[in-house]
Motif scaffolding. Sequence first.
Motif, PDB file in Angstrom:
ATOM      1  N   LYS A   2       1.026  -0.982  -0.333  1.00  0.00           N
ATOM      2  CA  LYS A   2       0.131   0.312   0.200  1.00  0.00           C
ATOM      3  C   LYS A   2       0.849   1.550  -0.519  1.00  0.00           C
ATOM      4  CE  LYS A   2      -3.898   2.300   2.452  1.00  0.00           C
ATOM      5  NZ  LYS A   2      -4.519   2.189   1.089  1.00  0.00           N
ATOM      6  N   CYS A   4       1.423   5.510  -0.439  1.00  0.00           N
ATOM      7  CA  CYS A   4       0.799   6.527  -1.138  1.00  0.00           C
ATOM      8  C   CYS A   4       1.644   7.801  -1.442  1.00  0.00           C
ATOM      9  CB  CYS A   4       0.852   7.007   0.168  1.00  0.00           C
ATOM     10  SG  CYS A   4      -0.775   6.900   1.329  1.00  0.00           S
ATOM     11  N   HIS A  24       0.943  -2.532  -7.022  1.00  0.00           N
ATOM     12  CA  HIS A  24       0.428  -1.645  -6.119  1.00  0.00           C
ATOM     13  C   HIS A  24      -0.406  -0.874  -5.630  1.00  0.00           C
ATOM     14  CE1 HIS A  24       4.882  -2.743  -4.895  1.00  0.00           C
ATOM     15  NE2 HIS A  24       5.092  -2.351  -6.335  1.00  0.00           N
ATOM     16  N   ASP A  25      -0.705  -0.876  -4.230  1.00  0.00           N
ATOM     17  CA  ASP A  25      -1.845  -0.316  -3.942  1.00  0.00           C
ATOM     18  C   ASP A  25      -1.974   0.825  -3.565  1.00  0.00           C
ATOM     19  OD1 ASP A  25      -4.411  -0.187  -2.902  1.00  0.00           O
ATOM     20  OD2 ASP A  25      -4.469  -0.539  -1.211  1.00  0.00           O
ATOM     21  N   VAL A  26      -2.604   1.672  -5.062  1.00  0.00           N
ATOM     22  CA  VAL A  26      -1.483   3.116  -4.459  1.00  0.00           C
ATOM     23  C   VAL A  26      -2.131   4.462  -4.745  1.00  0.00           C
ATOM     24  CG1 VAL A  26      -0.560   4.770  -5.931  1.00  0.00           C
ATOM     25  CG2 VAL A  26       0.189   2.184  -6.648  1.00  0.00           C
ATOM     26  N   SER A  27      -2.073   5.290  -3.332  1.00  0.00           N
ATOM     27  CA  SER A  27      -3.070   6.335  -3.368  1.00  0.00           C
ATOM     28  C   SER A  27      -2.463   7.544  -3.361  1.00  0.00           C
ATOM     29  CB  SER A  27      -3.746   6.006  -2.093  1.00  0.00           C
ATOM     30  OG  SER A  27      -4.848   4.970  -1.474  1.00  0.00           O
ATOM     31  N   THR A 208      -5.788   5.393  -6.367  1.00  0.00           N
ATOM     32  CA  THR A 208      -6.994   6.180  -6.271  1.00  0.00           C
ATOM     33  C   THR A 208      -6.060   7.637  -5.752  1.00  0.00           C
ATOM     34  OG1 THR A 208      -8.276   4.554  -4.500  1.00  0.00           O
ATOM     35  CG2 THR A 208      -8.983   6.560  -3.758  1.00  0.00           C
ATOM     36  N   HIS A 235      -4.474   8.105   5.790  1.00  0.00           N
ATOM     37  CA  HIS A 235      -4.323   6.680   5.537  1.00  0.00           C
ATOM     38  C   HIS A 235      -3.230   5.556   5.978  1.00  0.00           C
ATOM     39  CE1 HIS A 235      -6.093   9.415   2.136  1.00  0.00           C
ATOM     40  NE2 HIS A 235      -6.412  10.180   2.933  1.00  0.00           N
ATOM     41  N   ALA A 237       0.110   3.950   5.017  1.00  0.00           N
ATOM     42  CA  ALA A 237       0.601   3.062   3.685  1.00  0.00           C
ATOM     43  C   ALA A 237       1.233   2.559   4.264  1.00  0.00           C
ATOM     44  CB  ALA A 237       0.568   4.141   3.428  1.00  0.00           C
ATOM     45  N   ASP A 238       2.416   1.504   4.129  1.00  0.00           N
ATOM     46  CA  ASP A 238       3.766   1.006   4.179  1.00  0.00           C
ATOM     47  C   ASP A 238       4.139   1.550   3.230  1.00  0.00           C
ATOM     48  OD1 ASP A 238       2.604  -2.027   4.950  1.00  0.00           O
ATOM     49  OD2 ASP A 238       1.367  -1.854   3.076  1.00  0.00           O
ATOM     50  N   ALA A 391       4.709  -6.107  -6.929  1.00  0.00           N
ATOM     51  CA  ALA A 391       3.593  -5.680  -5.751  1.00  0.00           C
ATOM     52  C   ALA A 391       4.006  -7.006  -4.904  1.00  0.00           C
ATOM     53  CB  ALA A 391       2.017  -5.424  -5.901  1.00  0.00           C
TER      54      ALA A 391
END
Length: 405
Positions: A2, A4, A24-27, A208, A235, A237-238, A391
């Motif tokens: 995760k 950011c 990756h899970d990106v914000s 997102t 938020h 985040a890793d 990821a």
Amino acid sequence: MKICVLGAGVIGVSTAYALGRLGHDVSVIDKAADVSMGASHANGAQLSYSYIDPLASPDTLRKLPTYLLGRDNALQLKFKADMAYMRWGMSFLRNCTSARFDANRKARQALAELSSAALESFKLDAPSELKPTGHGKLVLAQDTADFDKMKQDDGFVSYERCLEIEPSLTAWQGNILGGIYAKQDYALNPITYCKTLKTLSEQKFGVTYYFGEIVSKILSKNKRIAGIETDQQYHAADMVVVCLGNEALPLLKPLGIAPRVYSAQGYSLTLKSKKSSPRTSVTDLKNKIVYANLGQEFRIAGFVDVNQRPNNIEARLELLLQTARKSWPDAADFDGPIAKWTGARPMMPSGVPVIGEALVEGLYLNIGHGSLGYTFAAGSAMKIANMIGHAQTNMMAKQGGHNAA
């Protein structure tokens, strides 16, 4: 993982896209209402992979009194009794030697080449949306010093060849002795670029975007990233990638991180294009002004100011307008509507941006790109993506670490 990404300008959007396609899970978090609303909004629009000389150079050092006294319209370096500026200034002077100039230029060239290749890979997902609006770039030599220097370049072209490449230069009112032509460089509206990558990253990779949120704190625990705190929410985040330019400094300071980034003012005008507008991007090296065709619009950008007084901003924009109109009256519709813009470029003394992991594990910096932020954006994003990796690879490494423990 995760991740950011802080900032939704050309650097942040590119970084989010590059990380998103690695799974990756990106914000992305930005205080503005949309992408490309800060320093990226109305930049010069040139993707300039061939002419990437840093500002810190022996030539700049020789002309320093002129710049400090405000006797050069293109570049003004005003003194300010500020420790951050003085530290930046001393480092800038150290980078004006021939050896450091050559090393910094080499580093910028490598990043520019990576950016060119990276953007070509981005285009595979959106060939029509990321289609150039101006093709090739000419850097004009208007005095014998620049002419003699450019003659050593592989891209050097004569005055006659300049006119063959861009016939509308017959209307140029200044001196042209020759120039450098870079066929691979081109123009593309940065807003189009950012919005295209945003849409692609959302639709293809699930990135997102959180707009209208002000980052208040980068959270860490035991020298490891824990998350991001904004004025609206937390938020988790890793990893965090900071792409905030000058605005990164107050967020990094509590973590003991102080990159030597300083703000330099840039200016631009957006006019309507017309039939006589050039298709080739042109750089007026003498006046530090670039001209770029954006289709229905035409971008004129230029000047570099450090510590410019706010009440002089409008005068600088007017000088840019009058200089461009005098130099190339047929380049665009100077009698139509003109959108004026100014923005703060995050400058490193060396001209080489900071790209990589910081003192806190999981915290990455992608800042300090200066006036070539747009050119360096895709390559900087790829460097960060290559450091972090896929990821699945990250997850396996993390699991392996736990098992080993």
